[in-house]
Each structure stands twice: as C-alpha cells, then as structure tokens.
Design an enzyme around this catalytic site. Structure first.
Site, PDB file in Angstrom:
ATOM      1  N   HIS A   1      -6.493   0.231  -0.626  1.00 25.25           N
ATOM      2  CA  HIS A   1      -6.465  -0.754  -0.051  1.00 25.25           C
ATOM      3  C   HIS A   1      -7.784  -2.199  -1.349  1.00 25.25           C
ATOM      4  O   HIS A   1      -8.461  -2.062  -0.492  1.00 25.25           O
ATOM      5  CB  HIS A   1      -6.820  -1.140   1.093  1.00 25.25           C
ATOM      6  CG  HIS A   1      -5.915  -0.088   1.884  1.00 25.25           C
ATOM      7  ND1 HIS A   1      -5.570   1.150   2.329  1.00 25.25           N
ATOM      8  CD2 HIS A   1      -4.564  -1.126   2.695  1.00 25.25           C
ATOM      9  CE1 HIS A   1      -4.549   1.133   2.958  1.00 25.25           C
ATOM     10  NE2 HIS A   1      -3.560  -0.440   3.144  1.00 25.25           N
TER      11      HIS A   1
ATOM     12  N   CYS B   1       0.949  -1.667  -0.081  1.00 24.28           N
ATOM     13  CA  CYS B   1       0.035   0.275  -0.190  1.00 24.28           C
ATOM     14  C   CYS B   1       0.727   1.019  -0.112  1.00 24.28           C
ATOM     15  O   CYS B   1       0.784   2.164  -0.833  1.00 24.28           O
ATOM     16  CB  CYS B   1      -1.225   0.230   1.356  1.00 24.28           C
ATOM     17  SG  CYS B   1      -0.261  -0.567   2.693  1.00 24.28           S
TER      18      CYS B   1
ATOM     19  N   ASP C   1      -7.024   5.852  -1.783  1.00 23.63           N
ATOM     20  CA  ASP C   1      -7.090   4.615  -0.792  1.00 23.63           C
ATOM     21  C   ASP C   1      -6.334   3.061  -1.803  1.00 23.63           C
ATOM     22  O   ASP C   1      -7.191   2.706  -2.587  1.00 23.63           O
ATOM     23  CB  ASP C   1      -8.148   4.451   0.058  1.00 23.63           C
ATOM     24  CG  ASP C   1      -7.945   2.764   0.895  1.00 23.63           C
ATOM     25  OD1 ASP C   1      -6.981   2.214   0.985  1.00 23.63           O
ATOM     26  OD2 ASP C   1      -8.593   2.648   1.910  1.00 23.63           O
TER      27      ASP C   1
END
Length: 403
Positions: free
Chosen positions: A286, A82, A284
């Site tokens: 993820h 990430c 993000d």
C-alpha cells in the site's frame, strides 16, 4: 515547464519516498528467533543479516501512470490491486529460488545476475510482461472479477496458475489445492514429465541404441521434474482466525520450501514472509509509486522494488481467516521432503489446517494437468481480449472449514 530530463529525475526520486512510517516499529533487541521464508535469524546477534534478508525480497506496490489496462481501463491500481501485488511478490520469490536460490542476496547499487533482471521484467506494468498488473487483472475477468475489483487469495492463485501456462522461460507447474486437500498423485502427474526429445529419439535411434538404453534400466529415461509452485488456499475460521491453527500456520514459515502467505484484513492484502513470536512479518503493497520501465540499456532501475525499511508486523490473531500458503519445490526431492514435514508438523493436529493425501479422491472429477489453450497468439495477446477468457473454467471459491 520542466524539461523531460528534469521530470525523469524527479520521478526517480519520487519513487524512493515511502509513506507508511506511522506503522513502522523496529525489531526489539531481544534474544528471540525470527523465521523468514524457511531461514532462521537470531534477533539479538543477526539483526543486520535479518534486515538484509528481508530487503532482498522483491517488493511490488501500487503504481500509477502505466498504460491503461485493456487500452481504456485504469492507469493505476491504487485502492484495488494490493492482493495482485502480493501474488506477484509470492511468485517472484518462487522465481528467485528457481534461478538464483534461496540464499541469493540483493545489495543496493550492485550489479545483479542477468536472471534477476529477467525475473524483474516479468512483473513490469506493461501488457506484454507475463505477470504484469495488466495480465493479472484481465485474467481475473475469467474468474468473475471486473478490472479494478479487489481479489481474494484464491482468485489470485487461480490467475497465477493460468498465466504460468504462457511462461515458457520459467516453466513452472502451478498447483492450487482444492477443498483444503493437497493430492500427491496429482502433483506427481503434473510435474513428472518425460524429456521432450525422449520419444522422438527412441523412434529414430538404431535398434542397437534402443537395446542399449533398455539395458541401462529406467534411470536412463527418468522423467524430468517441472519446478512446482504449490498454493494452498485456506479459510482458517469464519470471521477471525481460529487459534487452534496458529502453531501449524507458523510452522509453514519454517519449511525450506516456504514462499510465505497471502492474506491480511478485509480488502487490505499483505504478503507475509515470516514471524517473530506471535507476530507475523509482512511486506505491504500500500505505497503508490510511479511506473518504472526498462532503461535504454535494457535493464530496470530496481531501487523501488526492494523495501529498505523495517518491515511491518501484526498479531497473528488479527489475521483475516482467508489466506493462501505458498511453497516452491525445485526438484522432486524437495516435494518429497515437504510431504514429510507436513505429515510430521501439520497432520499431527486434531483439527488439521489442510489435508495431504496420496491418491486422487474417487468422488472428485478426474485430474487433468492444466495446458496452454490452443491459440496462435502469445499469452499477452490472448488475454488482451476478455471475450476469449471463456476457454478457462471458472474456479469456485474454497469452502469454509467446519470449526
């Protein structure tokens, strides 16, 4: 068994499914200002413009089914990549500003400039792409990180600095500050370069031409400015962010040179692009999507590289204190302007977020602009063997600030 054609279609639509709906919250219908990477939007009257600005940012997420890293390593970065993806997003924003400008906007299904496609191809998950997950993970070995190990903001900054040495097309100067200090003299030394042909032209030109050049004065051979990616790794507290830094941190997103910030929570990285009140706005990484490669016509289907839903937000006081700020200065005047803004908005605080100094500190080792290692291979081939990474020095983590 489904045909390869059917599988390709299914894979394409599979990539368009995102899985963080539980975290989404629409922007409030309030009369407030939102800052996104140096641009402001009035929330009540410019919400569609705001969302368009956010969706134009390149969005890099976990991917799966790419070729194994190093030939035998992982074929997905889910669970560990990430921060690398956030570093890719910050760098991609710098390249967008370099080639297309901050005001450039992306529209779904619309033909994009060839520079945009070339930028996107720099980040595909293939070992021959200069900023791929393969290159970043393997360069991280030289920073003491095993492939598949989680990176912090400072490690990603050091990796980007070294990979940029192999990137001749974008030709960026990447400066990563040390000890919370940005040194103007060092940046000027790194970015101000004479045109490649200046010296050779002077040697071969007739005396009359050289005399003419000298009469025109210094501006005739004024050094060129190499576009600057400036990354400032910081620790803004011990276990949590010190509230004294909040205003200065938010001020950085207002600067026209802003590339946002890398950070998040322990082992959970986000790319912060702006703020609304005391909430940080972030992209993000993820979400796990399937690897996308170039198509037969040489372009990349970019639908999964832009986040088309409302971005996520978090209270700034929930931010982990380990962060890295990013700024892009295409021209020298942009850097001079940034220095003025820092002196006005950052250095006014009693407890400064970082320092900006004119001269190289005398107690530091001499500054040597980074240079591409003397190898006969390409960058991709060079770092394909981790044994050769010893040519790069291992950078130490930044110090914890006294608070």
């Amino acid at each position: 068994m489904a045909s390869p054609c059917i599988l390709r279609v299914l894979s394409k639509y599979e990539n368009q499914i995102t899985i963080f709906t539980d975290y989404l919250e629409e922007f409030p219908d309030a009369d407030e200002l939102v800052w996104i990477l140096g641009k402001q939007h009035l929330l009540k009257t410019e919400k569609s413009k705001l969302l368009s600005d956010i969706s134009a940012r390149l969005w890099f997420t976990y991917r799966r089914k790419f070729s194994p890293i190093g030939g035998t390593g992982p074929s997905s970065d889910a669970g560990w990549g990430c921060m690398l993806r956030c570093g890719q997003m910050m760098l991609a924003q710098a390249l967008i500003c370099r080639h297309l400008g901050r005001d450039w906007n992306w529209e779904k299904q619309k033909e994009q400039p060839k520079e945009y496609q070339r930028i996107l191809q720099c980040f595909l998950d293939r070992k021959d792409c200069c900023y791929s997950i393969h290159q970043m993970a393997q360069m991280g070995v030289g920073e003491g990180k095993s492939i598949g190990e989680w990176f912090g903001p400072n490690t990603v900054a050091q990796v980007l600095k070294k990979l940029a040495l192999f990137d001749e097309w974008n030709s960026l100067a990447v400066y990563v500050s040390m000890d919370n200090t940005v040194v103007i003299e060092d940046i000027k030394k790194m970015c101000c370069t004479l045109p490649l042909s200046a010296d050779t032209a002077a040697e071969s030109a007739p005396d009359s031409l050289n005399a003419s050049t000298q009469r025109r004065g210094p501006s005739a051979c004024r050094p060129a400015w190499k576009p600057l990616l400036l990354i400032v790794p910081l620790r803004l507290g011990i276990n949590q962010i010190n509230p004294v830094y909040v205003d200065a941190f938010k001020e950085c997103f207002k600067m026209p040179q802003s590339l946002g910030a890398l950070g998040g929570k322990p082992n959970n990285a986000y790319y912060f692009i702006g703020f609304l009140g005391n909430e940080l706005i972030f992209l993000d990484p993820h979400t796990t999507q399937t690897f996308v490669d170039t198509e037969e016509n040489g372009t990349v289907d970019d639908q999964t590289f832009h986040c088309l839903q409302s971005p996520q937000r978090m209270n700034i006081l929930n931010l982990d204190p380990s962060v890295a700020l990013g700024f892009f200065c295409k021209e020298e005047k942009d850097f001079d302007s940034w220095c003025s803004l820092v002196q006005k908005e950052i250095l006014k605080e009693n407890l400064r977020m970082f320092e900006l100094v004119q001269k190289h500190p005398s107690h530091w080792p001499p500054f040597v602009p980074p240079a591409k290692p003397e190898v006969t291979t390409t960058g991709a081939e060079f770092i394909d063997s981790t044994e050769q990474l010893e040519e790069f020095d291992l950078e130490e983590d930044f110090e914890i600030l006294s608070i």
